[in-house]
Enzyme design. Structure first.
Site, PDB file in Angstrom:
ATOM      1  N   ASP A  42       0.970  -1.374   0.100  1.00  0.00           N
ATOM      2  CA  ASP A  42       0.107  -0.059  -0.122  1.00  0.00           C
ATOM      3  C   ASP A  42       0.677   1.246  -0.029  1.00  0.00           C
ATOM      4  O   ASP A  42       1.604   1.384   1.159  1.00  0.00           O
ATOM      5  CB  ASP A  42      -0.963  -0.167   1.401  1.00  0.00           C
ATOM      6  CG  ASP A  42      -1.498   1.164   1.553  1.00  0.00           C
ATOM      7  OD1 ASP A  42      -1.973   2.028   0.541  1.00  0.00           O
ATOM      8  OD2 ASP A  42      -2.127   1.489   2.586  1.00  0.00           O
ATOM      9  N   ASP A  46      -3.747   3.883   2.698  1.00  0.00           N
ATOM     10  CA  ASP A  46      -5.437   3.717   2.749  1.00  0.00           C
ATOM     11  C   ASP A  46      -5.806   2.434   3.531  1.00  0.00           C
ATOM     12  O   ASP A  46      -6.891   1.687   3.519  1.00  0.00           O
ATOM     13  CB  ASP A  46      -6.319   4.032   1.710  1.00  0.00           C
ATOM     14  CG  ASP A  46      -6.010   2.944   0.590  1.00  0.00           C
ATOM     15  OD1 ASP A  46      -5.199   2.183   0.606  1.00  0.00           O
ATOM     16  OD2 ASP A  46      -6.697   3.376  -0.478  1.00  0.00           O
ATOM     17  N   ASP A  50      -1.865  -1.221  -3.825  1.00  0.00           N
ATOM     18  CA  ASP A  50      -2.284  -0.355  -5.000  1.00  0.00           C
ATOM     19  C   ASP A  50      -0.977  -0.508  -5.864  1.00  0.00           C
ATOM     20  O   ASP A  50       0.108  -1.203  -5.792  1.00  0.00           O
ATOM     21  CB  ASP A  50      -2.472   0.963  -4.672  1.00  0.00           C
ATOM     22  CG  ASP A  50      -1.426   1.691  -3.681  1.00  0.00           C
ATOM     23  OD1 ASP A  50      -0.257   1.473  -3.920  1.00  0.00           O
ATOM     24  OD2 ASP A  50      -1.873   2.321  -2.849  1.00  0.00           O
ATOM     25  N   ASP A 119      -5.039 -10.423 -15.559  1.00  0.00           N
ATOM     26  CA  ASP A 119      -6.171 -11.006 -15.355  1.00  0.00           C
ATOM     27  C   ASP A 119      -7.320 -10.695 -16.230  1.00  0.00           C
ATOM     28  O   ASP A 119      -7.609  -9.431 -16.404  1.00  0.00           O
ATOM     29  CB  ASP A 119      -6.574 -11.117 -13.750  1.00  0.00           C
ATOM     30  CG  ASP A 119      -6.947 -12.387 -13.319  1.00  0.00           C
ATOM     31  OD1 ASP A 119      -7.815 -12.961 -13.930  1.00  0.00           O
ATOM     32  OD2 ASP A 119      -6.353 -12.870 -11.946  1.00  0.00           O
ATOM     33  N   ASP A 220      -9.917 -16.042 -16.391  1.00  0.00           N
ATOM     34  CA  ASP A 220     -10.667 -16.687 -15.392  1.00  0.00           C
ATOM     35  C   ASP A 220     -11.721 -17.422 -15.685  1.00  0.00           C
ATOM     36  O   ASP A 220     -12.555 -17.224 -16.860  1.00  0.00           O
ATOM     37  CB  ASP A 220     -11.201 -15.304 -14.618  1.00  0.00           C
ATOM     38  CG  ASP A 220     -11.899 -15.703 -13.129  1.00  0.00           C
ATOM     39  OD1 ASP A 220     -11.003 -15.693 -12.351  1.00  0.00           O
ATOM     40  OD2 ASP A 220     -13.048 -15.581 -12.911  1.00  0.00           O
ATOM     41  N   GLU A 279      -7.597 -20.386 -16.757  1.00  0.00           N
ATOM     42  CA  GLU A 279      -7.916 -20.897 -15.707  1.00  0.00           C
ATOM     43  C   GLU A 279      -9.419 -22.096 -15.879  1.00  0.00           C
ATOM     44  O   GLU A 279     -10.500 -21.661 -16.304  1.00  0.00           O
ATOM     45  CB  GLU A 279      -8.341 -20.197 -14.548  1.00  0.00           C
ATOM     46  CG  GLU A 279      -8.710 -20.690 -13.130  1.00  0.00           C
ATOM     47  CD  GLU A 279      -9.659 -19.892 -12.288  1.00  0.00           C
ATOM     48  OE1 GLU A 279      -9.660 -20.099 -11.125  1.00  0.00           O
ATOM     49  OE2 GLU A 279     -10.799 -19.092 -12.860  1.00  0.00           O
ATOM     50  N   HIS A 351      -4.425 -16.809  -5.050  1.00  0.00           N
ATOM     51  CA  HIS A 351      -5.480 -16.159  -4.094  1.00  0.00           C
ATOM     52  C   HIS A 351      -6.823 -17.017  -3.577  1.00  0.00           C
ATOM     53  O   HIS A 351      -7.390 -16.507  -2.824  1.00  0.00           O
ATOM     54  CB  HIS A 351      -5.830 -15.010  -5.073  1.00  0.00           C
ATOM     55  CG  HIS A 351      -6.658 -15.293  -6.046  1.00  0.00           C
ATOM     56  ND1 HIS A 351      -6.071 -15.857  -7.239  1.00  0.00           N
ATOM     57  CD2 HIS A 351      -7.833 -14.710  -6.490  1.00  0.00           C
ATOM     58  CE1 HIS A 351      -7.008 -15.886  -8.119  1.00  0.00           C
ATOM     59  NE2 HIS A 351      -8.023 -15.278  -7.888  1.00  0.00           N
ATOM     60  N   ASP A 352      -7.065 -18.266  -4.253  1.00  0.00           N
ATOM     61  CA  ASP A 352      -7.975 -18.964  -3.836  1.00  0.00           C
ATOM     62  C   ASP A 352      -8.029 -19.960  -3.017  1.00  0.00           C
ATOM     63  O   ASP A 352      -8.659 -20.830  -2.570  1.00  0.00           O
ATOM     64  CB  ASP A 352      -8.712 -19.366  -5.248  1.00  0.00           C
ATOM     65  CG  ASP A 352      -9.383 -18.291  -6.134  1.00  0.00           C
ATOM     66  OD1 ASP A 352      -9.717 -17.129  -5.762  1.00  0.00           O
ATOM     67  OD2 ASP A 352      -9.769 -18.694  -7.357  1.00  0.00           O
TER      68      ASP A 352
HETATM   69  O1  ISL Z   1     -12.056 -20.737  -4.993  1.00  0.00           O
HETATM   70  C1  ISL Z   1     -12.761 -21.269  -5.520  1.00  0.00           C
HETATM   71  C2  ISL Z   1     -13.810 -22.081  -4.818  1.00  0.00           C
HETATM   72  O2  ISL Z   1     -13.237 -21.747  -3.456  1.00  0.00           O
HETATM   73  C3  ISL Z   1     -13.104 -21.699  -6.974  1.00  0.00           C
HETATM   74  O3  ISL Z   1     -14.065 -22.477  -7.244  1.00  0.00           O
HETATM   75  C4  ISL Z   1     -13.029 -20.531  -7.481  1.00  0.00           C
HETATM   76  O4  ISL Z   1     -14.256 -19.844  -7.244  1.00  0.00           O
HETATM   77  C5  ISL Z   1     -12.619 -20.887  -8.981  1.00  0.00           C
HETATM   78  O5  ISL Z   1     -11.579 -21.572  -9.081  1.00  0.00           O
HETATM   79  C6  ISL Z   1     -12.963 -19.520 -10.247  1.00  0.00           C
HETATM   80  O6  ISL Z   1     -11.985 -18.650  -9.534  1.00  0.00           O
HETATM   81  C7  ISL Z   1     -11.933 -17.536 -10.258  1.00  0.00           C
HETATM   82  O7  ISL Z   1     -13.048 -16.975 -10.469  1.00  0.00           O
HETATM   83  C8  ISL Z   1     -13.996 -16.450  -9.282  1.00  0.00           C
HETATM   84  C9  ISL Z   1     -13.192 -15.569  -8.313  1.00  0.00           C
HETATM   85  O8  ISL Z   1     -13.761 -15.437  -7.202  1.00  0.00           O
HETATM   86  C10 ISL Z   1     -11.672 -16.236  -7.991  1.00  0.00           C
HETATM   87  O9  ISL Z   1     -11.059 -15.540  -7.373  1.00  0.00           O
HETATM   88  C11 ISL Z   1     -10.979 -16.389  -9.302  1.00  0.00           C
HETATM   89  O10 ISL Z   1      -9.698 -17.067  -9.259  1.00  0.00           O
HETATM   90  C12 ISL Z   1     -14.980 -15.583  -9.886  1.00  0.00           C
HETATM   91  O11 ISL Z   1     -14.564 -14.580 -10.813  1.00  0.00           O
END
Ligand code: ISL
Length: 575
Positions: A42, A46, A50, A119, A220, A279, A351-352
């Site tokens: 950051d 804030d 960023d 992305d 995505d 993805e 990140h998921d």
């Molecule tokens: O993280 C998941 C469940 O925990 C996955 O099903 C995830 O939603 C899926 O991999 C798709 O992810 C992507 O699209 C989503 C977004 O929330 C995720 O951060 C992204 O990586 C919707 O755009």
């Protein structure tokens, strides 16, 4: 610059810089680093990361040696799903800065020889995107058909699909009485890819970004663009509220055609070499071969989910123990399937996903460093393109969240609300989130032992992990045996040892419950990789003689035994 790697994590300097065959794509020996902008750095206090914060920290990435930065979405967005809900594809959200900041970041990356992978979220938009605002305004609006609208079925949603983020995949629009489809949250309506105008608008936007200097896209859920006509009901598992629509929205009948069209319209004939990564939850090896076959011109590589689903049951909240033989069999099958045609993406973290060192390693003080290094060694020695998620290179661990108010992710919050409403014990739901929530990946990057880990001078949008006093960039730069230096050594090894990029993968000891071992062979070289992925010594019969290229231990492995989390890479050059 960082000091040279210490003598514990070492990369042999012999046989460096081989000539690469001309036909190999530029990304074949690349390592990608994922930045989740909200949580990286950051610059303005804030509490939210960023773009200027990223630009100010590029030394960290170039010292690590990564080639490509994948930037999670920074487009204009209401931030309902942290930017995966886009309301303007051609602008930067003020939370993250301006388009000029992004141009500066691209230039700064290029000046350091790194590339930018944007992305791209085009299965759905935000419900605040002007396209959707128009689309919902009336049934005869020209943009009505840009989204997936259907009439109610007996006063209920048009089919029985559930959304990924709890509840039905349909929301009723009170004005028209019709429902719109959203595979994710109700604020993320699905675009209608059957409509050629939608496709043309997306292609034009993608070209606009490539013209601006980005080097490719991570796309995505791009395997969800084509839906089976008629949108049939999905099967309802025992105890489930909704049907599983995935057979009808993943790898639909027009997926290959849509990707080929995108390739022709967007990627083909560009002045710069571009990278496209799809993805694809639920993708099979057979599909992946088709999708990544260069001759078919669809995508360069896919993110598959098989290995990260092995410790989950019917849903991601059904947490199970992981079997190491099952993990090896799965990743080994992907290696074999894409050995001759196509290409793998390699990842533990993003990140998921919860943090790899907590999930697959051992984040207790005794084993955190060694287990983070062992996991990294195994992954980076596979064939494919490794992805490092921010903080993974430090061995960042899951966050000790203990109250629902600590969480920020809509997926976790929706799940808690839905499960407790249906009578689940809140303590049990919190225990599940403590293992599986996406927020573990989203706590701020740990730059220093100082206040807020050096991430912000303000109040961070999500709490900083208290372990930052131990686990941080500053401390690890100064410590030659750190996880950070180990990642750096692995990336150097990929850049210098052709067998890491090209070598044939052969799994060893498939049934061993503790050891992950394999070879990578070229006509001239055999690399043997062996790692004890457990916290107890492992007895193993493996020939580990040869040149020790890399290890996470101070001394060479003893005969017949690997110490807890010990990992080695040994090279034999064939006569
Ligand atoms: O993280 C998941 C469940 O925990 C996955 O099903 C995830 O939603 C899926 O991999 C798709 O992810 C992507 O699209 C989503 C977004 O929330 C995720 O951060 C992204 O990586 C919707 O755009």
């Amino acid at each position: 610059m960082l000091p040279p790697p210490g003598n514990i994590t070492t990369v042999s300097t012999s046989q460096q810089s081989p000539e690469k065959p001309a036909q190999k794509p530029w990304w074949a020996d690349a390592v990608v680093y994922q930045v989740y902008p909200r949580s990286f750095a950051d610059s303005d206090g804030d509490g939210i990361g960023d773009i200027p914060g990223i630009t100010a920290h590029l030394d960290h990435l170039s010292d690590l040696g990564v080639d490509v930065v994948w930037l999670s979405p920074v487009y204009r967005s209401p931030q309902d799903d942290n930017g995966y809900d886009i309301s303007d594809y051609r602008d930067v959200d003020p939370t993250f800065g301006t388009l000029a900041d992004l141009d500066e970041l691209i230039a700064a990356l290029h000046a350091r020889g790194m590339k930018l992978l944007m992305d791209l979220v085009v299965n759905h938009t935000s419900d605040e995107h002007p396209w959707f605002v128009e689309s919902r305004s009336s049934t005869d609006n020209p943009k009505r058909d840009w989204y997936v609208w259907r009439d109610a079925r007996d006063g209920e949603p048009p089919n029985n699909w559930g959304s990924f983020f709890s509840g039905p995949a349909w929301t009723r629009d009170p004005d028209s009485g019709q429902y719109y489809l959203h595979l994710f949250s109700r604020t993320q309506p699905d675009l209608n890819w059957e409509n050629p105008r939608v496709r043309a608008a997306v292609h034009e936007m993608m070209r606009w970004w490539l013209d601006r200097g980005v080097d490719g896209f991570r796309m995505d859920v791009v395997n969800m663009l084509s839906k089976v006509p008629g949108l049939p009901d999905g099967e309802v598992a025992p105890g489930a509220r909704f049907g599983d629509g995935s057979p009808y929205f993943q790898h639909g009948p027009r997926l290959h055609e849509l990707l080929q069209e995108m390739h022709t319209q967007v990627f083909a004939g560009r002045p710069q070499a571009v990278l496209s990564v799809g993805e694809m939850p639920g993708v099979s090896t057979a599909e992946a071969v088709l999708l990544t076959d260069p001759a078919r011109a669809e995508v360069d590589m896919v993110f598959q989910f098989e290995h990260v689903n092995l410790d989950r049951g019917a849903t991601k909240w059904d947490v199970r123990p992981l079997s190491l033989p099952a993990l090896k069999a799965s990743l080994g099958r992907w290696q074999d399937a894409l050995a001759r045609v196509g290409w793998n993406s390699l990842y533990w973290d993003n990140h998921d996903q919860p943090r790899a060192v907590s999930r697959y390693g051992d984040d207790s003080p005794a084993h955190r460093v060694a287990s983070a290094k062992a996991l990294a060694t195994v992954l980076h020695l596979h064939r494919g393109t490794p992805y490092v998620y921010q903080g993974e290179e430090l061995g960042m661990a899951n966050m000790p969240f203990d109250r629902i108010d600590d969480y920020r992710d809509l997926e976790s919050l929706n799940y808690f609300a839905e499960a407790t409403e249906q009578g689940a014990d809140p303590g049990a739901v919190l225990a599940t989130l403590a293992v599986a929530s996406r927020d573990h990946a989203r706590t701020p990057m740990q730059w220093s032992a100082g206040p807020q880990a050096g991430f912000t001078t303000g109040t961070p949008w999500i709490a900083v992990n208290p372990d930052h006093t131990e686990v941080n960039v500053e401390a690890q730069r100064a410590e030659p045996t750190s996880v950070l230096h180990h990642y750096r050594a692995l990336i150097t090894l990929r850049h210098t040892e052709p067998a890491v990029v090209d070598g044939l993968f052969t799994l060893l000891l498939p049934e061993h419950e503790q050891v992950y071992a394999f070879t990578r062979t070229t006509p001239t070289t055999t690399l043997t990789v062996a790692a004890n992925l457990s916290s107890t010594p492992a007895h193993v019969e493996l020939d580990l003689s040869g040149e020790l290229l890399l290890s996470n231990s101070e001394t060479a492995p003893g005969p017949g035994v690997l110490r807890p989390w010990e990992a080695v890479v040994v090279r034999v050059v064939n006569a």
